[in-house]
Design an enzyme around this catalytic site. Structure first.
Site, mmCIF file in Angstrom:
data_model
loop_
_atom_site.group_PDB
_atom_site.id
_atom_site.type_symbol
_atom_site.label_atom_id
_atom_site.label_comp_id
_atom_site.label_asym_id
_atom_site.label_seq_id
_atom_site.Cartn_x
_atom_site.Cartn_y
_atom_site.Cartn_z
ATOM 1 N N GLU A 141 -7.815 12.163 -6.154
ATOM 2 C CA GLU A 141 -6.417 12.277 -6.577
ATOM 3 C C GLU A 141 -6.100 11.083 -7.473
ATOM 4 O O GLU A 141 -6.312 9.929 -7.091
ATOM 5 C CB GLU A 141 -5.511 12.288 -5.337
ATOM 6 C CG GLU A 141 -4.058 12.388 -5.704
ATOM 7 C CD GLU A 141 -3.227 13.183 -4.696
ATOM 8 O OE1 GLU A 141 -3.809 13.857 -3.823
ATOM 9 O OE2 GLU A 141 -1.995 13.112 -4.801
ATOM 10 N N ARG A 142 -5.635 11.377 -8.676
ATOM 11 C CA ARG A 142 -5.304 10.337 -9.664
ATOM 12 C C ARG A 142 -6.502 9.473 -10.028
ATOM 13 O O ARG A 142 -6.364 8.281 -10.286
ATOM 14 C CB ARG A 142 -4.155 9.451 -9.175
ATOM 15 C CG ARG A 142 -2.974 10.201 -8.596
ATOM 16 C CD ARG A 142 -2.387 11.204 -9.554
ATOM 17 N NE ARG A 142 -1.298 11.976 -8.948
ATOM 18 C CZ ARG A 142 -0.667 12.973 -9.562
ATOM 19 N NH1 ARG A 142 -1.023 13.352 -10.774
ATOM 20 N NH2 ARG A 142 0.307 13.621 -8.957
ATOM 21 N N ASN A 184 -3.378 11.703 1.256
ATOM 22 C CA ASN A 184 -3.107 13.111 1.574
ATOM 23 C C ASN A 184 -4.372 13.588 2.281
ATOM 24 O O ASN A 184 -5.257 14.180 1.697
ATOM 25 C CB ASN A 184 -2.862 13.918 0.299
ATOM 26 C CG ASN A 184 -1.616 13.430 -0.427
ATOM 27 O OD1 ASN A 184 -0.579 13.193 0.189
ATOM 28 N ND2 ASN A 184 -1.713 13.253 -1.727
ATOM 29 N N GLU A 265 6.104 13.845 0.829
ATOM 30 C CA GLU A 265 5.530 14.849 -0.074
ATOM 31 C C GLU A 265 4.796 15.943 0.694
ATOM 32 O O GLU A 265 3.679 16.316 0.358
ATOM 33 C CB GLU A 265 4.603 14.173 -1.101
ATOM 34 C CG GLU A 265 5.346 13.156 -1.958
ATOM 35 C CD GLU A 265 4.509 12.520 -3.059
ATOM 36 O OE1 GLU A 265 3.284 12.436 -2.894
ATOM 37 O OE2 GLU A 265 5.094 12.112 -4.080
ATOM 38 N N ARG A 298 2.589 3.927 5.792
ATOM 39 C CA ARG A 298 3.195 3.817 4.456
ATOM 40 C C ARG A 298 4.699 4.102 4.470
ATOM 41 O O ARG A 298 5.166 4.983 5.195
ATOM 42 C CB ARG A 298 2.506 4.772 3.483
ATOM 43 C CG ARG A 298 1.045 4.418 3.276
ATOM 44 C CD ARG A 298 0.358 5.447 2.414
ATOM 45 N NE ARG A 298 0.410 5.187 1.006
ATOM 46 C CZ ARG A 298 0.751 6.085 0.101
ATOM 47 N NH1 ARG A 298 1.127 7.299 0.456
ATOM 48 N NH2 ARG A 298 0.739 5.788 -1.180
ATOM 49 N N LYS A 333 4.749 0.279 -1.430
ATOM 50 C CA LYS A 333 4.399 0.206 -2.852
ATOM 51 C C LYS A 333 5.189 -0.919 -3.509
ATOM 52 O O LYS A 333 6.319 -1.192 -3.105
ATOM 53 C CB LYS A 333 4.716 1.526 -3.552
ATOM 54 C CG LYS A 333 3.797 2.665 -3.131
ATOM 55 C CD LYS A 333 4.001 3.904 -3.993
ATOM 56 C CE LYS A 333 3.095 5.016 -3.499
ATOM 57 N NZ LYS A 333 3.145 6.225 -4.343
ATOM 58 N N ASP A 338 7.733 4.652 -7.872
ATOM 59 C CA ASP A 338 6.343 5.085 -7.763
ATOM 60 C C ASP A 338 5.436 4.532 -8.851
ATOM 61 O O ASP A 338 5.093 5.256 -9.780
ATOM 62 C CB ASP A 338 6.281 6.620 -7.783
ATOM 63 C CG ASP A 338 4.916 7.138 -7.376
ATOM 64 O OD1 ASP A 338 4.082 6.323 -6.960
ATOM 65 O OD2 ASP A 338 4.696 8.361 -7.476
ATOM 66 N N GLU A 360 1.185 -2.355 -1.542
ATOM 67 C CA GLU A 360 0.211 -1.412 -2.099
ATOM 68 C C GLU A 360 0.382 -1.422 -3.612
ATOM 69 O O GLU A 360 1.431 -1.042 -4.131
ATOM 70 C CB GLU A 360 0.470 -0.008 -1.534
ATOM 71 C CG GLU A 360 -0.437 1.069 -2.112
ATOM 72 C CD GLU A 360 -0.166 2.457 -1.507
ATOM 73 O OE1 GLU A 360 0.043 2.563 -0.278
ATOM 74 O OE2 GLU A 360 -0.143 3.437 -2.279
ATOM 75 N N GLU A 366 -2.501 5.789 -12.950
ATOM 76 C CA GLU A 366 -1.823 7.088 -12.913
ATOM 77 C C GLU A 366 -0.691 7.157 -13.932
ATOM 78 O O GLU A 366 -0.507 8.175 -14.592
ATOM 79 C CB GLU A 366 -1.267 7.330 -11.501
ATOM 80 C CG GLU A 366 -0.406 8.579 -11.421
ATOM 81 C CD GLU A 366 0.170 8.851 -10.034
ATOM 82 O OE1 GLU A 366 -0.110 8.095 -9.090
ATOM 83 O OE2 GLU A 366 0.903 9.857 -9.908
ATOM 84 N N HIS A 476 9.840 7.183 -15.100
ATOM 85 C CA HIS A 476 9.514 8.575 -14.801
ATOM 86 C C HIS A 476 9.923 9.566 -15.880
ATOM 87 O O HIS A 476 10.476 10.629 -15.599
ATOM 88 C CB HIS A 476 10.099 8.987 -13.453
ATOM 89 C CG HIS A 476 9.030 9.539 -12.541
ATOM 90 N ND1 HIS A 476 8.135 10.505 -12.973
ATOM 91 C CD2 HIS A 476 8.690 9.261 -11.260
ATOM 92 C CE1 HIS A 476 7.301 10.776 -11.985
ATOM 93 N NE2 HIS A 476 7.602 10.032 -10.937
ATOM 94 N N TRP A 499 11.963 15.026 -9.094
ATOM 95 C CA TRP A 499 10.676 15.094 -9.775
ATOM 96 C C TRP A 499 10.877 15.359 -11.271
ATOM 97 O O TRP A 499 9.927 15.619 -11.988
ATOM 98 C CB TRP A 499 9.782 16.183 -9.138
ATOM 99 C CG TRP A 499 9.130 15.717 -7.866
ATOM 100 C CD1 TRP A 499 9.233 14.479 -7.316
ATOM 101 C CD2 TRP A 499 8.274 16.457 -6.985
ATOM 102 N NE1 TRP A 499 8.506 14.405 -6.146
ATOM 103 C CE2 TRP A 499 7.901 15.609 -5.910
ATOM 104 C CE3 TRP A 499 7.773 17.770 -6.986
ATOM 105 C CZ2 TRP A 499 7.072 16.006 -4.864
ATOM 106 C CZ3 TRP A 499 6.938 18.176 -5.939
ATOM 107 C CH2 TRP A 499 6.590 17.296 -4.889
#
Ligand code: BDP
Length: 663
Positions: A141-142, A184, A265, A298, A333, A338, A360, A366, A476, A499
């Site tokens: 992922e990413r 995930n 998520e 997290r 994070k 994000d 983190e 990404e 974003h 999103w």
């Protein structure tokens, strides 16, 4: 507390590494001592010390070396000293792994031209982790540098030679923990079949001082345990986790613990049963406690219906302070949304005085151009530490950018981010510049005609990305799904509002930006008073974050003296010029770099510059629809039409998930 004392004896080793063809696979560990036989004394012949000796034998060009294990009340376990006595270099540490770190220090010093003769070093954190977002099917992922390093199909029978190279690279930086799988998480990772594979990797990493950790799926008791619930208050569920921990520790006695993404998520978690994050984390913490394991829980949670996404981690976790077991660490994070190119720090840092906290960072790019853009991230992480004192944290994690690509990271300069993350995890007081220079000297050449300009290029690169992607605190604006190109207009029916870019930029004909001041979402109030006051006032909020915290009219005058519209135009253009400038700097580097690596970076810089123009034109043309203001005099004009930009898309290569061209 970091104790550190170094006397440097500067010598010019004049090492040049360009004589050999170089595919990047050896990273910054290009040791070659031309067969020189090194006189090495070891206190014992343990696997860790054998590794240290082999490294010295491979790369040390200086005098005899003695490694000694010695209790030192002033040093933590991983710490070490380097001194010189009677023509021998003495490496001393309370632990074997400390001696391994001292060995790497010595070898590094040789390449950076500084021979240490009196060094005292110890890491600031006892847990310095790399998180892999690797899936069990081999995808990442990413991830933009090939597939997962972990060959699950071949394990536990067969070990890829890359595992050892990987462990060595981490140990050379002091990274001492790896989370093998994606947050995930597939529940399968906890099956006995997979644990046997994990065990094999853990055995291999152990002599390098690396502890193994796993991401877990909170619903594992249901998915692989046959239970009907994963409610942390149910005795059977608690027992399932205790039994699982017992099984793991029997196989991997030094297993580090669990990393958990819960109720985020779509992942399952304790809130599914009306339990708090603390209740969920504590159940797991109790299971690993007898074995000294930890739970890294997290804080990356946000719900579509709630208020400002940037506030949610704080709202959810701050009231739980004091409720977590002492072997729970909240993993936060660096920024509240994000991993954007620039965010203020997450205000949860410092807001949990009774709870352990760790940061983190995201090493994989990404949101900073994947493996196509050169963006040296040390300055971004240092910026975080300007606000969050390193000593206020208990551990550190970075999301890895490595995969099966020959050079590990896709972009040859991606290696610098792995390197920088590891070095900062050991010592956050190192400067971005020092780290860049160290990496360049070990990776390419010590020649300063190369090192100085290329280090400067690296140092400016992250700001360049901020400028051409999202200056002034914009965030974003990414295209749906791949987080690579711009799509500020993106509007997908039925999509979660948080999103979509318009949730963040809030451009109207009146103005632009997200009002997070006390007149708006009041996210500013989550910061300590002195900072809250600065961010809250449109007159004192730094230009860099103005549109993060304020919605301002297009003609609002910034600290720079320009209007918001003009400043946006200026910064987007500045980003494009910076990208172009990188191309020029790199062209001059040709004589010092392997031919294929040179061409590879050159071609990625072309793409980066094209992308910078894509970002600039897409964003400025789109925002101009609202500002209705002309481009400032003297400014380079867009070369595309807005509609071209809206139809512009990229192919994402299935294998690497990296954009590979335009349609
Ligand atoms: C976002 C990524 C997503 C991750 C998520 C996370 O887009 O792939 O799963 O963060 O950190 O940045 O959990």
């Amino acid at each position: 507390m970091i104790r550190k004392f170094t006397i440097l004896f500067v010598v010019l080793w004049g090492l040049s590494l360009t004589s050999k063809a170089d595919d990047g696979s050896r990273l910054w560990l290009k040791y070659d001592n031309a067969g020189h036989n090194v006189d090495i004394k070891l206190p014992n012949n343990s696997p860790t010390l054998r590794i240290a000796a082999a490294e010295l034998q491979k790369g040390w060009q200086g005098e005899a070396v003695t490694l000694q294990l010695k209790k030192n009340k002033k040093l933590s376990q991983d710490g070490y000293t380097i001194t010189k006595e009677n023509n021998r270099i003495i490496l001393s540490s309370p632990s074997e792994v400390g001696l391994l770190y001292a060995t790497y220090h010595l070898l590094r010093a040789q390449y950076t031209g500084e021979l240490p003769i009196a060094v005292v070093e110890e890491p600031i954190y006892s847990r310095r982790l790399l998180n892999h977002w690797d899936n069990l099917d081999g995808t990442i992922e990413r991830g933009y540098a090939g597939k997962s390093l972990w060959q699950w199909d071949e394990l536990p029978e067969k070990l890829s030679p890359r595992y050892e190279e990987y462990a060595r690279a981490n140990a050379s930086l002091g990274i001492n923990g790896v989370v093998l799988n994606n947050v995930n998480a597939s529940p399968e990772i906890l099956s006995t079949t997979y644990l046997k594979k994990v065990q094999r990797l853990a055995d291999l990493f152990r002599p390098y001082g690396i502890q193994t950790y796993l991401s877990i799926n909170f619903a594992s008791p249901m998915a692989i345990g046959g239970l009907e619930s994963a409610d942390p208050q149910i005795a059977e569920v608690q027992k399932w986790w205790k039994d699982k921990a017992k099984e793991i520790y029997k196989m991997i006695p030094d297993f580090g613990g669990f990393l958990v993404k819960a109720n985020s998520e779509g992942q399952p978690g304790p809130c599914d049963y009306n339990r708090t994050h603390a209740e969920g984390a504590n159940m797991l913490a109790d299971a690993v406690k007898p074995y000294k394991g930890v739970v890294m829980w997290r804080s990356f949670v946000y719900n579509p219906s709630d208020a400002d996404r940037a506030k949610q981690a704080y709202l959810e976790f701050q009231p739980l302070d004091g409720e977590f077991r002492d072997n729970v660490i909240i993993q936060i994070k660096n920024g509240p949304v994000d991993f954007q190119p620039r965010e203020p720090y997450t205000p949860l840092f410092g807001a949990l005085p009774q709870t352990d906290e760790m940061v983190e960072f995201q090493v994989t790019q990404e949101y900073l151009g994947h493996a196509n853009h050169l963006a040296y991230l040390a300055p971004m992480w240092k910026e975080f530490f300007d606000y969050v004192p390193p000593t206020s944290l208990d551990a550190i994690a970075g999301v890895a950018n490595i995969g099966t690509d020959t050079n590990w990271t896709g972009h040859p300069f991606g290696q610098a981010n792995w390197y920088a993350y590891g070095r900062l995890a050991w010592d956050p007081s190192l400067s971005s510049e020092q780290i860049a220079e160290e990496w360049l000297k070990q990776t390419f050449t010590t020649n300063k005609e190369f090192v100085v300009p290329v280090a400067n290029m690296m140092l400016d690169s992250r700001e360049a990305v901020v400028n051409y992607m999202m200056p002034l605190g914009l965030h974003h604006l990414f295209a749906w799904g791949h987080h690579y190109g711009p799509e500020p207009w993106c509007d997908i029916e039925g999509a979660r509002p948080d999103w979509l870019p318009s949730y963040y930029h809030r451009a109207t004909t009146e103005g632009i930006g997200f009002d997070r001041s006390s007149k708006g979402s009041n996210a500013t109030a989550q910061y300590p008073d002195s900072l809250a006051a600065i961010y809250d006032d449109v007159a004192t909020c730094p230009d860099e974050l103005i549109l993060w915290f304020h919605h301002v009219p297009w003609n609002h005058v910034l600290q720079s003296g320009r209007t918001v519209w003009d400043e946006l135009c200026y910064r987007y253009n500045e980003g494009v010029s910076q990208a172009r400038n990188m191309q020029q700097v790199w062209d001059k580097a040709q004589p010092y770099v392997d031919k294929d690596t040179f061409a590879d970076v050159q071609s990625r810089l072309k793409q980066q510059t094209r992308d910078a123009m894509w970002w600039r034109d897409a964003c400025l043309l789109y925002f101009q629809e609202y500002s209705k203001m002309p481009f400032p005099e003297g400014m380079e004009r867009p070369i595309y039409e807005l509609n071209d930009m809206k139809n512009f898309s990229i192919d994402i290569d299935n294998h690497t998930n990296a954009p590979n061209g335009y349609k």
